[in-house]
Design a protein around this motif. Structure first.
Motif, PDB file in Angstrom:
ATOM      1  N   GLY A 187      52.053  88.488  20.219  1.00 20.01           N
ATOM      2  CA  GLY A 187      53.131  87.504  20.284  1.00 20.01           C
ATOM      3  C   GLY A 187      53.129  86.598  21.637  1.00 20.01           C
ATOM      4  N   LYS A 188      54.392  86.710  22.189  1.00 22.24           N
ATOM      5  CA  LYS A 188      54.624  85.709  23.325  1.00 22.24           C
ATOM      6  C   LYS A 188      54.054  86.368  24.425  1.00 22.24           C
ATOM      7  CE  LYS A 188      58.643  83.867  26.126  1.00 22.24           C
ATOM      8  NZ  LYS A 188      59.922  83.737  26.143  1.00 22.24           N
ATOM      9  N   TYR A 189      53.504  85.614  25.392  1.00 21.36           N
ATOM     10  CA  TYR A 189      53.013  86.099  26.647  1.00 21.36           C
ATOM     11  C   TYR A 189      53.876  85.517  27.945  1.00 21.36           C
ATOM     12  CZ  TYR A 189      49.527  87.402  30.224  1.00 21.36           C
ATOM     13  OH  TYR A 189      48.935  87.906  31.281  1.00 21.36           O
ATOM     14  N   LEU A 190      53.434  84.468  28.510  1.00 19.13           N
ATOM     15  CA  LEU A 190      54.245  83.805  29.315  1.00 19.13           C
ATOM     16  C   LEU A 190      54.438  82.307  29.316  1.00 19.13           C
ATOM     17  CD1 LEU A 190      52.288  85.459  32.619  1.00 19.13           C
ATOM     18  CD2 LEU A 190      54.539  86.070  31.458  1.00 19.13           C
ATOM     19  N   ASN A 191      55.516  82.087  29.711  1.00 17.95           N
ATOM     20  CA  ASN A 191      56.072  80.402  29.144  1.00 17.95           C
ATOM     21  C   ASN A 191      54.814  79.509  29.782  1.00 17.95           C
ATOM     22  OD1 ASN A 191      58.444  82.317  29.404  1.00 17.95           O
ATOM     23  ND2 ASN A 191      59.528  80.349  28.782  1.00 17.95           N
ATOM     24  N   GLY A 192      54.556  78.879  28.765  1.00 11.62           N
ATOM     25  CA  GLY A 192      53.393  77.984  29.233  1.00 11.62           C
ATOM     26  C   GLY A 192      52.065  78.226  28.943  1.00 11.62           C
ATOM     27  N   TYR A 193      51.983  79.458  28.195  1.00  9.18           N
ATOM     28  CA  TYR A 193      50.632  79.742  27.640  1.00  9.18           C
ATOM     29  C   TYR A 193      50.192  79.051  26.763  1.00  9.18           C
ATOM     30  CZ  TYR A 193      46.967  82.529  25.558  1.00  9.18           C
ATOM     31  OH  TYR A 193      45.599  82.818  24.800  1.00  9.18           O
ATOM     32  N   GLY A 194      48.761  78.424  27.013  1.00  8.29           N
ATOM     33  CA  GLY A 194      48.201  77.872  26.002  1.00  8.29           C
ATOM     34  C   GLY A 194      48.460  76.138  26.233  1.00  8.29           C
ATOM     35  N   ALA A 195      49.225  75.795  26.921  1.00  5.14           N
ATOM     36  CA  ALA A 195      49.472  74.449  27.005  1.00  5.14           C
ATOM     37  C   ALA A 195      49.302  74.069  28.460  1.00  5.14           C
ATOM     38  CB  ALA A 195      51.057  74.313  26.947  1.00  5.14           C
ATOM     39  N   THR A 196      48.565  74.735  29.301  1.00  7.96           N
ATOM     40  CA  THR A 196      48.055  74.392  30.688  1.00  7.96           C
ATOM     41  C   THR A 196      46.575  74.102  30.593  1.00  7.96           C
ATOM     42  OG1 THR A 196      47.819  76.633  31.313  1.00  7.96           O
ATOM     43  CG2 THR A 196      49.861  75.984  31.644  1.00  7.96           C
ATOM     44  N   ASN A 197      46.110  73.837  31.837  1.00  4.32           N
ATOM     45  CA  ASN A 197      44.697  73.701  32.041  1.00  4.32           C
ATOM     46  C   ASN A 197      43.715  74.618  31.548  1.00  4.32           C
ATOM     47  OD1 ASN A 197      45.361  71.052  33.105  1.00  4.32           O
ATOM     48  ND2 ASN A 197      45.229  72.027  35.272  1.00  4.32           N
ATOM     49  N   SER A 198      44.194  75.878  31.590  1.00  5.70           N
ATOM     50  CA  SER A 198      43.465  76.895  30.904  1.00  5.70           C
ATOM     51  C   SER A 198      42.932  76.815  29.581  1.00  5.70           C
ATOM     52  CB  SER A 198      43.878  78.307  31.255  1.00  5.70           C
ATOM     53  OG  SER A 198      45.122  78.330  30.623  1.00  5.70           O
ATOM     54  N   GLY A 199      43.861  76.064  28.784  1.00  9.17           N
ATOM     55  CA  GLY A 199      43.550  75.957  27.159  1.00  9.17           C
ATOM     56  C   GLY A 199      44.317  76.924  26.485  1.00  9.17           C
ATOM     57  N   PRO A 200      44.215  76.525  25.106  1.00 13.09           N
ATOM     58  CA  PRO A 200      44.917  77.485  24.330  1.00 13.09           C
ATOM     59  C   PRO A 200      44.029  78.734  23.859  1.00 13.09           C
ATOM     60  CG  PRO A 200      44.252  75.608  22.904  1.00 13.09           C
ATOM     61  CD  PRO A 200      44.168  75.313  24.631  1.00 13.09           C
ATOM     62  N   THR A 201      42.666  78.772  24.201  1.00 13.77           N
ATOM     63  CA  THR A 201      41.883  79.521  23.724  1.00 13.77           C
ATOM     64  C   THR A 201      41.334  80.594  24.837  1.00 13.77           C
ATOM     65  OG1 THR A 201      39.837  78.386  24.346  1.00 13.77           O
ATOM     66  CG2 THR A 201      40.639  78.418  21.917  1.00 13.77           C
ATOM     67  N   PHE A 202      42.190  80.458  25.883  1.00 17.88           N
ATOM     68  CA  PHE A 202      41.946  81.224  27.263  1.00 17.88           C
ATOM     69  C   PHE A 202      42.587  82.802  26.924  1.00 17.88           C
ATOM     70  CE2 PHE A 202      43.581  83.166  30.980  1.00 17.88           C
ATOM     71  CZ  PHE A 202      42.593  83.422  31.729  1.00 17.88           C
ATOM     72  N   ILE A 203      41.951  83.629  27.088  1.00 14.59           N
ATOM     73  CA  ILE A 203      42.304  85.350  27.093  1.00 14.59           C
ATOM     74  C   ILE A 203      42.470  85.716  28.404  1.00 14.59           C
ATOM     75  CG2 ILE A 203      41.988  87.274  25.974  1.00 14.59           C
ATOM     76  CD1 ILE A 203      40.218  86.181  23.986  1.00 14.59           C
TER      77      ILE A 203
END
Length: 615
Positions: free
Chosen positions: A146-162
């Motif tokens: 589910g939800k992690y932290l606001n902005g997860y997947g939408a930053t420079n780390s990318g949506p596949t970062f774990i």
């Protein structure tokens, strides 16, 4: 040593000589730097020999009031464990609160002050040393759904970062996190989208999909000997986020923040529900409030109606969360792991719906926003108890570490709650830091060049809430007499000493770190009695016991509840003291004596000691 009337007054640590009297000096200060050392110095609860599994269900923006619509949560967790009625979110906004949960640190130490950059959001959080990392090091198999932290997947780390620390990962990718349909999950590095926002397909309803993943995880991991940690983070009852312009006359625009949709099976479940209207709802007189509230007009009937509709949708969306909890507990029971699993149910922050003229919101320091649900069950945890001891989101990580026998890899501001769980009469004697920074879009409040200036800084004690604002304004509430926070006491002469004490406390802890965040009054319990000896030389108590509250801060004490075997005694006159008759002491073994002492700033601290049994 001084002698008087056959009594010898001495420190308990010196009471090792025969035929001496004793005074026991037991402090109410913080005895430990962290959860692991604290756990080693206290009595243990009954636990299974193995590390327990741990499941955490964290809802989004849920109020304590809404717990009434969750019968499965109440029956399966609250009735089987403990409800902390005074649990608080120190910074009542999604990302800062969740960062505190993951780190055991206040926002001023995590650096996550708001939901987005600068100084906020996923990109501002250090994921290298977090709760799941520490649990993995202790041998746990970890998973997040589910939800992690606001902005997860939408930053420079990318949506596949774990993020580090997760054995399995099913993280919701922003901005789709805030959609009940049409959301995307990063499933262990693979992006999977479930349905479409405009098509309410029951098979893709977010909360139910998360529940499926939880059950699948339990079924796969429960047969193994390795303990697991499962983090569940449904969106409900948070609003959805999906702004879309109209495509024509027959296609109305989608609002930026539509109300959360219940599962199709629960549609209309609360269609006739009225909005609760406490005395603070659409507060008539806000002249005592800070400028940001004084400038608000009374809610219009239209605004009140919108709040009512949001309330109905929020309640409806929680029903699927209730079902999720039922399925999780059912899977644990079927696997044989329920009795070896700790389950926590909580929320990141509360929510306001018309209180103090705030139509909807959560970042304010009022009770509806900062007070959040927290239920916990598990091996050795008492059942069906409601506790009044204060807890906060900063305590959750150290509590989980304590339960898991794990060690933090970084500084911790909170405390393990296990001493409170084990002893309903134990109070830590600390204040909870309250702090909040404006969101970027709040142009009238936000200063991008000075992020150190918060919206407010404050402290919540057992009795009072006290806040300071950058423009010099203050708020103060006596929650014992004014639970709805209708009458701020910042200008009250009668409360001058209390206000001064709260201001002093806030000065000490507003930017605290580690042990300084856990500061408590310097108090001691002094026990004076006449010693004796039983046959064989065993020490005993040959007189009544004079029990008195002492210590450096004894002058700040205002009342005490003295606790002796089978009896509680209140005293509200200094010096705080009671006389325990010899006949009230245990006949064999030591007699424990403690006191819950209230001090001027509203904190309650427990001090304790013991005397030999009666002669």
């Amino acid at each position: 040593m001084a002698r008087r009337s056959g009594y010898i007054v001495a420190a308990l640590a010196l009471a090792v000589c025969a035929f001496t009297a004793a005074i026991a000096l037991t402090g109410g200060g913080d005895p430990a730097e962290g959860a692991s050392s604290e756990a080693s110095t206290r009595a243990k609860v009954d636990k299974t020999p193995d590390q327990p599994n741990i499941v955490v269900v964290m809802t989004d923006d849920q109020t304590v009031e809404s717990m009434r619509v969750l019968p499965k949560v109440r029956k399966l967790i609250a009735d089987e464990g403990i409800t902390f009625a005074n649990n608080f979110a120190s910074n009542p906004v999604c990302c800062p609160s969740r960062s505190t949960f993951l780190s055991g640190q206040y926002s001023h130490n995590t650096g996550v002050l708001r939901n987005s950059l600068p100084d906020g959001g996923f990109a501002s959080f250090d994921n290298s040393e977090t709760l799941p990392v520490w649990l993995q090091r202790a041998g746990y198999y970890t998973a997040h759904v589910g939800k992690y932290l606001n902005g997860y997947g939408a930053t420079n780390s990318g949506p596949t970062f774990i993020p580090p620390g997760w054995s399995e990962w099913y993280g919701a990718v922003d901005p789709s996190t805030y959609r009940m349909y049409g959301y995307t999950l990063n499933e262990n590095g693979n992006l999977v989208t479930y349905g479409d926002y405009d098509t309410p397909d029951p098979a893709n309803y977010q909360t139910d999909v998360y529940a499926d993943k939880a059950v699948d995880f339990i079924q796969r991991r429960a047969p193994r000997s390795q303990p697991f940690y499962l983090s569940m983070a449904p969106l409900a009852p948070h609003v959805e986020v999906f702004a879309r312009p109209s495509a024509g006359d027959d296609d109305p625009p989608t609002p930026s923040f539509p109300n959360p949709r219940p599962a199709p099976r629960d549609a209309g479940a609360f269609g006739n529900e009225n909005l609760p209207k406490s005395p603070s709802f659409n507060e008539a007189d806000v002249s005592d409030k800070p400028e940001g509230i004084r400038n608000r007009a009374l809610l219009t009937p239209q605004a009140a109606g919108m709040a009512r509709n949001r309330y109905r949708s929020r309640l409806g969306s929680l029903l699927a969360v209730d079902d999720m909890v039922g399925r999780i507990v059912g899977a644990l029971r079927k696997s044989g792991e329920l009795n070896n699993t700790v389950i926590m149910f909580l929320s990141d922050n509360g929510f306001l719906l018309g209180e103090h003229r705030i139509p909807t919101g959560k970042q304010y320091p009022y009770e509806e926003s900062i007070r959040v649900p927290f239920e916990i069950r598990g091996p050795g945890i008492p059942k069906n108890e409601v506790r009044q001891q204060m807890a906060a989101n900063v305590d959750l990580a150290p509590t989980i570490l304590d339960l898991a026998g794990a060690t933090a890899g970084g500084p911790i501001d909170g405390r393990s709650l296990m001493p409170l769980i084990e002893d309903p009469n134990r109070y830590f004697g600390r204040g909870i830091v309250l702090e909040n920074w404006c969101q970027v879009e709040e142009k009238l409040c936000y200063d991008p060049y000075n992020p150190t200036v918060p919206r407010y800084r404050g402290v919540r004690t057992d009795r009072f809430a006290y806040m300071r604002y950058p423009n010099g304004e203050q708020e103060m509430y006596d929650l014992q007499r004014d639970p709805n926070e209708l009458n701020s006491l910042q200008n009250s002469k009668a409360y001058g000493p209390e206000r001064q004490a709260l201001s002093k406390l806030l000065d000490r802890i507003q930017v605290c770190r580690t042990k300084a965040c856990r500061t408590s009054p310097k108090l001691k319990l002094k026990l004076a009695y006449k010693p004796g000896r039983l046959g064989g030389g065993k020490p005993c108590t040959a007189s009544s016991v004079n029990v008195r509250v002492g210590g450096k801060d004894a002058g700040e004490s205002v009342s005490a509840r003295f606790i002796t075997p089978g009896k509680d005694t209140e005293d509200g006159r200094r010096p705080l003291h009671i006389l325990v008759k010899r006949s009230e002491l245990n006949s064999g073994g030591n007699t424990p004596i403690s006191a819950n002492v209230s001090v001027l700033d509203g904190r309650i601290a427990t001090v304790s000691g013991k005397v030999p049994g009666a002669c």
